[in-house]
Scaffold this active site. Structure first.
Site, short mmCIF file in Angstrom:
data_model
loop_
_atom_site.label_atom_id
_atom_site.label_comp_id
_atom_site.label_asym_id
_atom_site.label_seq_id
_atom_site.Cartn_x
_atom_site.Cartn_y
_atom_site.Cartn_z
N LYS A 165 46.97 20.92 2.65
CA LYS A 165 46.93 20.57 4.07
C LYS A 165 47.10 19.09 4.27
O LYS A 165 46.58 18.29 3.50
CB LYS A 165 45.57 20.98 4.66
N GLY A 178 46.00 16.63 6.85
CA GLY A 178 45.17 16.46 8.03
C GLY A 178 45.43 15.12 8.69
O GLY A 178 46.23 14.32 8.21
N ALA A 179 44.76 14.90 9.82
CA ALA A 179 44.92 13.64 10.53
C ALA A 179 44.35 12.50 9.69
O ALA A 179 44.87 11.40 9.68
CB ALA A 179 44.20 13.71 11.86
N GLU A 180 43.30 12.83 8.95
CA GLU A 180 42.58 11.78 8.24
C GLU A 180 42.81 11.82 6.74
O GLU A 180 42.77 10.79 6.07
CB GLU A 180 41.08 11.96 8.54
N ALA A 181 43.03 13.04 6.22
CA ALA A 181 43.10 13.18 4.76
C ALA A 181 44.15 14.20 4.34
O ALA A 181 44.52 15.07 5.12
CB ALA A 181 41.73 13.63 4.24
N ILE A 205 44.85 17.22 1.59
CA ILE A 205 44.04 18.12 0.79
C ILE A 205 44.94 18.78 -0.26
O ILE A 205 45.94 19.42 0.09
CB ILE A 205 43.42 19.24 1.67
N ASP A 249 31.44 16.51 13.12
CA ASP A 249 32.78 17.08 13.36
C ASP A 249 32.71 18.62 13.33
O ASP A 249 33.35 19.27 12.52
CB ASP A 249 33.76 16.56 12.31
N1 LIG Z 1 36.26 22.63 -0.65
C1 LIG Z 1 37.21 23.27 0.02
N2 LIG Z 1 37.52 24.56 -0.29
C2 LIG Z 1 38.50 25.21 0.39
N3 LIG Z 1 39.22 24.68 1.39
C3 LIG Z 1 38.96 23.40 1.74
C4 LIG Z 1 37.95 22.63 1.08
N4 LIG Z 1 37.94 21.41 1.63
C5 LIG Z 1 38.89 21.42 2.58
N5 LIG Z 1 39.51 22.60 2.66
C6 LIG Z 1 40.59 23.00 3.60
O1 LIG Z 1 41.27 21.84 4.06
C7 LIG Z 1 41.06 21.68 5.47
C8 LIG Z 1 40.89 20.21 5.79
O2 LIG Z 1 39.79 19.68 5.07
P1 LIG Z 1 38.65 18.84 5.76
O3 LIG Z 1 37.66 18.39 4.73
O4 LIG Z 1 38.11 19.61 6.90
O5 LIG Z 1 39.45 17.53 6.25
P2 LIG Z 1 39.91 17.02 7.70
O6 LIG Z 1 39.09 15.78 7.89
O7 LIG Z 1 41.37 16.74 7.57
O8 LIG Z 1 39.59 18.08 8.72
C9 LIG Z 1 39.84 22.53 5.80
O9 LIG Z 1 39.84 22.96 7.14
C10 LIG Z 1 40.00 23.68 4.82
O10 LIG Z 1 40.96 24.62 5.30
MG LIG Z 2 38.07 19.45 8.94
#
Ligand SMILES: Nc1ncnc2c1ncn2[C@@H]1O[C@H](COP(=O)(O)OP(=O)(O)O)[C@@H](O)[C@H]1O
Ligand SMILES: [Mg+2]
Length: 206
Positions: free
Chosen positions: A5, A7-10, A12, A117
């Site tokens: 993914k 994301g806006a901030e990170a 993944i 959040d």
């Molecule tokens: N430990 C994890 N296990 C499975 N999916 C994850 C995990 N961490 C993040 N994700 C997936 O990545 C997405 C974005 O991660 P998140 O930590 O929520 O960052 P953001 O700040 O971009 O929202 C989550 O909504 C989820 O779908």
């Molecule tokens: Mg998130």
């Protein structure tokens, strides 16, 4: 390493750590931010996220295990929770799980943690258990005004992303939340929620 993914901030990534499927969350540089400030913010949120993920476990909140934290590139390597984000579940399931989500948020607040959040994408259903993720904006606070900000956000998310089921999901969320924090605390926080709403875009424009 697979990009899962953006994301806006990170970003993944899905990767492996000693054969275990793991998630690598790397906080990205925001070009519009002053670079010294940007490094500081990314570092702070990485530290905060890794600390809170582990801390809330002791209250019984299911969260991923943190394997490594790298402050040089603001990244966290953590356990993958291979479930489905609550956001993507069928409506009826979301309604049902809202009570459990309310309960989990109540436990965090009771222990002086504000998530910061609360969206339905930050809860993952795996093996019948709801896991909480994304603690970069969490704060240690026992102020009901701060806890109200958390509730206001999840309410807004239900309203916008899950409009059709908003009422029943919110009702269930509140019932789970209240069962943990108790009636008195609950009333105080809901007062703050109404306050925020009346100050916000719901305020009457004269
Ligand atoms: N430990 C994890 N296990 C499975 N999916 C994850 C995990 N961490 C993040 N994700 C997936 O990545 C997405 C974005 O991660 P998140 O930590 O929520 O960052 P953001 O700040 O971009 O929202 C989550 O909504 C989820 O779908
Ligand atoms: Mg998130």
């Amino acid at each position: 390493m697979n990009l899962l993914k953006k994301g806006a901030e990170a970003d993944i990534y899905l990767t492996k750590w000693s054969n275990l499927p793991s998630i690598l969350k790397i906080r990205k540089t925001k070009p519009y931010r002053n670079s010294v400030l940007d490094t500081k913010i990314r570092k702070q949120r990485t530290i905060k996220e890794s600390q809170t993920i582990s801390e809330v476990k002791s209250f019984g909140i299911p969260t991923p295990l943190v394997y490594f934290v790298n402050l040089t590139n603001s990244s966290i390597l953590m356990q993958e929770i291979p479930g489905i984000p609550v956001h993507d579940l069928p409506d009826l399931k979301i309604i049902k799980l809202s009570k459990e989500i309310g309960r989990l948020v109540g436990i965090m607040h009771k222990n002086g943690i504000m998530h910061g959040d609360l969206t339905t994408s930050n809860f993952i259903l795996y093996k019948n258990k709801v896991y909480v993720i994304d603690f970069g904006l969490s704060q240690k606070t026992i102020k009901s005004e701060d806890h109200a900000v958390d509730l206001r956000l999840i309410k807004e998310i239900l309203n916008s992303a899950h409009a059709k089921i908003m009422e029943s999901a919110w009702k269930n969320f509140i019932s789970g939340y209240k069962s943990v924090v108790g009636t008195i605390t609950y009333s105080k926080i809901m007062h703050s929620v109404s306050d925020i709403e009346s100050r916000g875009r719901y305020a009457t424009v004269i």
